[in-house]
Motif scaffolding. Structure first.
Motif, PDB file in Angstrom:
ATOM      1  N   VAL A 196      15.442 -18.343  22.125  1.00  0.00           N
ATOM      2  CA  VAL A 196      14.597 -17.618  23.080  1.00  0.00           C
ATOM      3  C   VAL A 196      15.143 -17.644  24.505  1.00  0.00           C
ATOM      4  O   VAL A 196      14.736 -16.836  25.347  1.00  0.00           O
ATOM      5  CB  VAL A 196      13.134 -18.143  23.097  1.00  0.00           C
ATOM      6  N   GLY A 197      16.056 -18.549  24.794  1.00  0.00           N
ATOM      7  CA  GLY A 197      16.655 -18.628  26.127  1.00  0.00           C
ATOM      8  C   GLY A 197      15.702 -19.180  27.171  1.00  0.00           C
ATOM      9  O   GLY A 197      14.633 -19.697  26.842  1.00  0.00           O
ATOM     10  N   GLY A 198      16.102 -19.049  28.445  1.00  0.00           N
ATOM     11  CA  GLY A 198      15.240 -19.489  29.533  1.00  0.00           C
ATOM     12  C   GLY A 198      15.051 -20.990  29.579  1.00  0.00           C
ATOM     13  O   GLY A 198      15.935 -21.762  29.202  1.00  0.00           O
TER      14      GLY A 198
ATOM     15  N   SER B 174      12.807 -10.614  31.497  1.00  0.00           N
ATOM     16  CA  SER B 174      13.951 -10.826  30.607  1.00  0.00           C
ATOM     17  C   SER B 174      14.888 -11.915  31.131  1.00  0.00           C
ATOM     18  O   SER B 174      15.898 -12.233  30.499  1.00  0.00           O
ATOM     19  CB  SER B 174      14.692  -9.512  30.349  1.00  0.00           C
ATOM     20  N   GLY B 175      14.541 -12.484  32.277  1.00  0.00           N
ATOM     21  CA  GLY B 175      15.290 -13.641  32.764  1.00  0.00           C
ATOM     22  C   GLY B 175      16.590 -13.274  33.453  1.00  0.00           C
ATOM     23  O   GLY B 175      17.275 -12.339  33.050  1.00  0.00           O
ATOM     24  N   ASN B 176      16.901 -14.015  34.472  1.00  0.00           N
ATOM     25  CA  ASN B 176      18.176 -13.853  35.173  1.00  0.00           C
ATOM     26  C   ASN B 176      18.986 -15.106  34.871  1.00  0.00           C
ATOM     27  O   ASN B 176      18.677 -16.193  35.363  1.00  0.00           O
ATOM     28  CB  ASN B 176      17.886 -13.692  36.670  1.00  0.00           C
ATOM     29  N   GLU B 177      20.017 -14.929  34.044  1.00  0.00           N
ATOM     30  CA  GLU B 177      20.722 -16.121  33.539  1.00  0.00           C
ATOM     31  C   GLU B 177      21.416 -16.913  34.634  1.00  0.00           C
ATOM     32  O   GLU B 177      21.547 -18.133  34.532  1.00  0.00           O
ATOM     33  CB  GLU B 177      21.691 -15.724  32.416  1.00  0.00           C
ATOM     34  N   THR B 178      21.855 -16.218  35.669  1.00  0.00           N
ATOM     35  CA  THR B 178      22.493 -16.934  36.783  1.00  0.00           C
ATOM     36  C   THR B 178      21.481 -17.852  37.461  1.00  0.00           C
ATOM     37  O   THR B 178      21.766 -19.032  37.720  1.00  0.00           O
ATOM     38  CB  THR B 178      23.059 -15.922  37.807  1.00  0.00           C
ATOM     39  N   LEU B 179      20.294 -17.305  37.733  1.00  0.00           N
ATOM     40  CA  LEU B 179      19.246 -18.128  38.356  1.00  0.00           C
ATOM     41  C   LEU B 179      18.826 -19.275  37.442  1.00  0.00           C
ATOM     42  O   LEU B 179      18.587 -20.399  37.890  1.00  0.00           O
ATOM     43  CB  LEU B 179      18.007 -17.267  38.649  1.00  0.00           C
ATOM     44  N   GLU B 180      18.749 -18.981  36.153  1.00  0.00           N
ATOM     45  CA  GLU B 180      18.323 -20.021  35.204  1.00  0.00           C
ATOM     46  C   GLU B 180      19.336 -21.161  35.145  1.00  0.00           C
ATOM     47  O   GLU B 180      18.975 -22.332  35.106  1.00  0.00           O
ATOM     48  CB  GLU B 180      18.088 -19.404  33.816  1.00  0.00           C
ATOM     49  N   LYS B 181      20.617 -20.799  35.181  1.00  0.00           N
ATOM     50  CA  LYS B 181      21.664 -21.836  35.193  1.00  0.00           C
ATOM     51  C   LYS B 181      21.563 -22.693  36.441  1.00  0.00           C
ATOM     52  O   LYS B 181      21.688 -23.917  36.400  1.00  0.00           O
ATOM     53  CB  LYS B 181      23.053 -21.170  35.136  1.00  0.00           C
ATOM     54  N   GLU B 182      21.329 -22.007  37.550  1.00  0.00           N
ATOM     55  CA  GLU B 182      21.217 -22.704  38.832  1.00  0.00           C
ATOM     56  C   GLU B 182      20.007 -23.647  38.826  1.00  0.00           C
ATOM     57  O   GLU B 182      20.071 -24.774  39.323  1.00  0.00           O
ATOM     58  CB  GLU B 182      21.027 -21.653  39.925  1.00  0.00           C
TER      59      GLU B 182
ATOM     60  N   VAL C 296       6.199 -25.784  27.387  1.00  0.00           N
ATOM     61  CA  VAL C 296       5.942 -24.698  28.330  1.00  0.00           C
ATOM     62  C   VAL C 296       7.221 -23.884  28.511  1.00  0.00           C
ATOM     63  O   VAL C 296       8.166 -24.340  29.165  1.00  0.00           O
ATOM     64  CB  VAL C 296       5.474 -25.258  29.694  1.00  0.00           C
ATOM     65  N   PRO C 297       7.280 -22.684  27.912  1.00  0.00           N
ATOM     66  CA  PRO C 297       8.498 -21.877  28.022  1.00  0.00           C
ATOM     67  C   PRO C 297       8.357 -20.855  29.156  1.00  0.00           C
ATOM     68  O   PRO C 297       7.297 -20.267  29.342  1.00  0.00           O
ATOM     69  CB  PRO C 297       8.538 -21.160  26.674  1.00  0.00           C
ATOM     70  N   PHE C 298       9.402 -20.655  29.927  1.00  0.00           N
ATOM     71  CA  PHE C 298       9.359 -19.575  30.922  1.00  0.00           C
ATOM     72  C   PHE C 298      10.762 -19.078  31.256  1.00  0.00           C
ATOM     73  O   PHE C 298      11.753 -19.774  31.040  1.00  0.00           O
ATOM     74  CB  PHE C 298       8.603 -20.011  32.189  1.00  0.00           C
ATOM     75  N   ARG C 299      10.806 -17.848  31.726  1.00  0.00           N
ATOM     76  CA  ARG C 299      12.051 -17.264  32.218  1.00  0.00           C
ATOM     77  C   ARG C 299      12.019 -17.283  33.747  1.00  0.00           C
ATOM     78  O   ARG C 299      10.943 -17.409  34.335  1.00  0.00           O
ATOM     79  CB  ARG C 299      12.210 -15.806  31.732  1.00  0.00           C
ATOM     80  N   ILE C 300      13.179 -17.137  34.346  1.00  0.00           N
ATOM     81  CA  ILE C 300      13.252 -17.114  35.808  1.00  0.00           C
ATOM     82  C   ILE C 300      13.878 -15.804  36.251  1.00  0.00           C
ATOM     83  O   ILE C 300      14.907 -15.380  35.708  1.00  0.00           O
ATOM     84  CB  ILE C 300      14.077 -18.305  36.345  1.00  0.00           C
ATOM     85  N   GLY C 301      13.220 -15.163  37.225  1.00  0.00           N
ATOM     86  CA  GLY C 301      13.761 -13.918  37.763  1.00  0.00           C
ATOM     87  C   GLY C 301      13.240 -12.698  37.023  1.00  0.00           C
ATOM     88  O   GLY C 301      13.904 -11.662  37.014  1.00  0.00           O
ATOM     89  N   GLY C 302      12.084 -12.829  36.375  1.00  0.00           N
ATOM     90  CA  GLY C 302      11.477 -11.679  35.700  1.00  0.00           C
ATOM     91  C   GLY C 302      11.416 -11.853  34.201  1.00  0.00           C
ATOM     92  O   GLY C 302      11.988 -12.801  33.653  1.00  0.00           O
TER      93      GLY C 302
END
Ligand SMILES: *Cc1c(COP(=O)(O)O)cnc(C)c1O
Length: 362
Positions: free
Chosen positions: A331-333, A304-312, A296-302
């Motif tokens: 793909v990140g996230g 294109s993803g918010n990398e700061t939120l994803e790290k947190e 299950v892949p997903f981004r956080i914060g929209g």
């Protein structure tokens, strides 16, 4: 104890690990470890055959299919499939829906003509409409990947090929749902996602497709030799196969593939429900009908993803013992892998954490 959401090598059932631990030094009454036994001795051969029998039983494999255990991982089979089959007509169709099928197509092009059935998209997020596929009736086979582990694109149907043999990579969703084997020419799956440790690949091949290998096919990749010698032409990874046999027995005790299928829906639906209810705080790029039950892949914060939120998010998850949730570097996230060994309770822990993180950050 941690909760392991890794994509592969992935979590194994704890019960199986404990069994393996118990018999690590002395297997049964043999007085020695499986690792120390001859691969041609009666004890090992029995275990080997029982493992193959369990695979046949769980997947309901018809008699006109051989089941092989091969080395070289999923990647080894990218070459083996082409070397064993492409010589039938000289070309093959590849339906590329993600990174793994793209790699397979690239490998196959070393051995024959590869026809791309659909154009390459900017991002892999769907299975293009079968009406748009450019299939060649003279192809040796049509190849696809049932579950793209990196992007999370999973087929919810079996392609129709009008008689052209169908070859499928089921590395990351094998034994997570019942399969109608007779629709396929070749099915393969490396073990390290759903059925064991890395080091072995399960291959199911229809008998009439055996014997068309290119003359340059190495012995260990040659379906006809591996089939003839019951997957013991050279020394197999005996210990790995013993563990895989234990996993198969565990799957049977769970209630088989139908039960694991239901559980996979329960686990993945609960995560997608959080994503869908989050007003795009969590964002899954996949079209709804191809959302993988396994990855299950997903981004956080929209989108294109918010990398700061994803790290947190990842840091907080680690603190709760939830590991290996980082998405693939391409793909990140985030990617939560929910293979057979991941329990419903473990998926619930992730769900709960996602809801808390959402409440805190939105
Ligand atoms: C992991 C994976 C592979 C590659 O397996 P290796 O054993 O690392 O070669 C191939 N296909 C899919 C779908 C996978 O998930």
């Amino acid at each position: 104890m941690v909760i392991n959401f890794g994509a592969g090598p992935a979590k194994l059932p704890r019960e199986v690990l404990l069994e393996v631990q118990k018999e690590l030094v002395e297997y049964g009454s043999s007085g020695m470890s499986v690792m120390e036994m001859s691969h041609r001795g009666t004890t090992y051969v029995k275990l080997h055959e029982e493992t193959l029998e369990l695979a046949r039983e769980l997947l309901k494999v018809p008699d006109n299919y051989k089941i092989l255990l091969m080395q070289g991982g999923g990647t080894g089979l990218f070459a083996a499939v082409a070397m064993n089959l492409i010589g039938r007509t000289g070309s093959a169709d590849y339906l590329v829906t993600g990174s793994w099928s793209a790699k397979a197509a690239k490998e196959a092009a070393k051995f024959g003509k590869v026809n791309q059935v659909v154009p390459k998209p900017a991002k892999y997020t769907c299975v293009p409409d079968p009406k748009s596929w450019k299939l060649d009736p003279k192809a040796s086979y049509l190849y696809y990947c049932d579950n793209e582990t990196i992007e999370g694109v999973e087929f919810n149907f079996v392609p129709e090929t009008n008689g052209v043999p169908l070859v499928v990579d089921m590395s990351s969703n094998i034994m997570s749902r019942p399969v109608d084997i007779k629709k396929f020419g070749v099915i393969f799956a490396c073990a390290q996602k759903n059925i064991g440790p890395s080091g072995i690949t399960l291959v199911i091949v229809r008998e009439d497709l055996i014997g068309h290998q290119l003359p340059t096919t190495p012995t260990i990749l040659d379906f006809s030799i591996v089939a003839k010698d019951n997957s013991i032409n050279n020394t197999p990874p005996t210990f790995i196969i013993a563990v895989v046999g234990r996993v198969f027995a565990w799957i049977k005790r769970q209630g088989g593939l139908q039960k694991l299928y239901q559980d996979s829906l329960t686990k993945s639906n609960m995560i997608y429900a959080v994503v869908d209810g989050s007003k795009s705080f969590y964002y899954c790029p996949l079209e709804a009908n191809v959302r993988s039950r396994m990855n299950v892949p997903f981004r956080i914060g929209g989108p294109s993803g918010n990398e700061t939120l994803e790290k947190e998010f990842l840091k907080g998850a680690e603190q709760l013992g939830m590991q290996q949730l980082k998405g693939h570097r391409s793909v990140g996230g985030i990617r939560a892998s929910l293979y057979n060994a991941v329990t419903i309770e473990e998926a619930e822990s992730l769900r709960k954490y996602m809801l808390e993180f959402l409440a805190k950050n939105s």
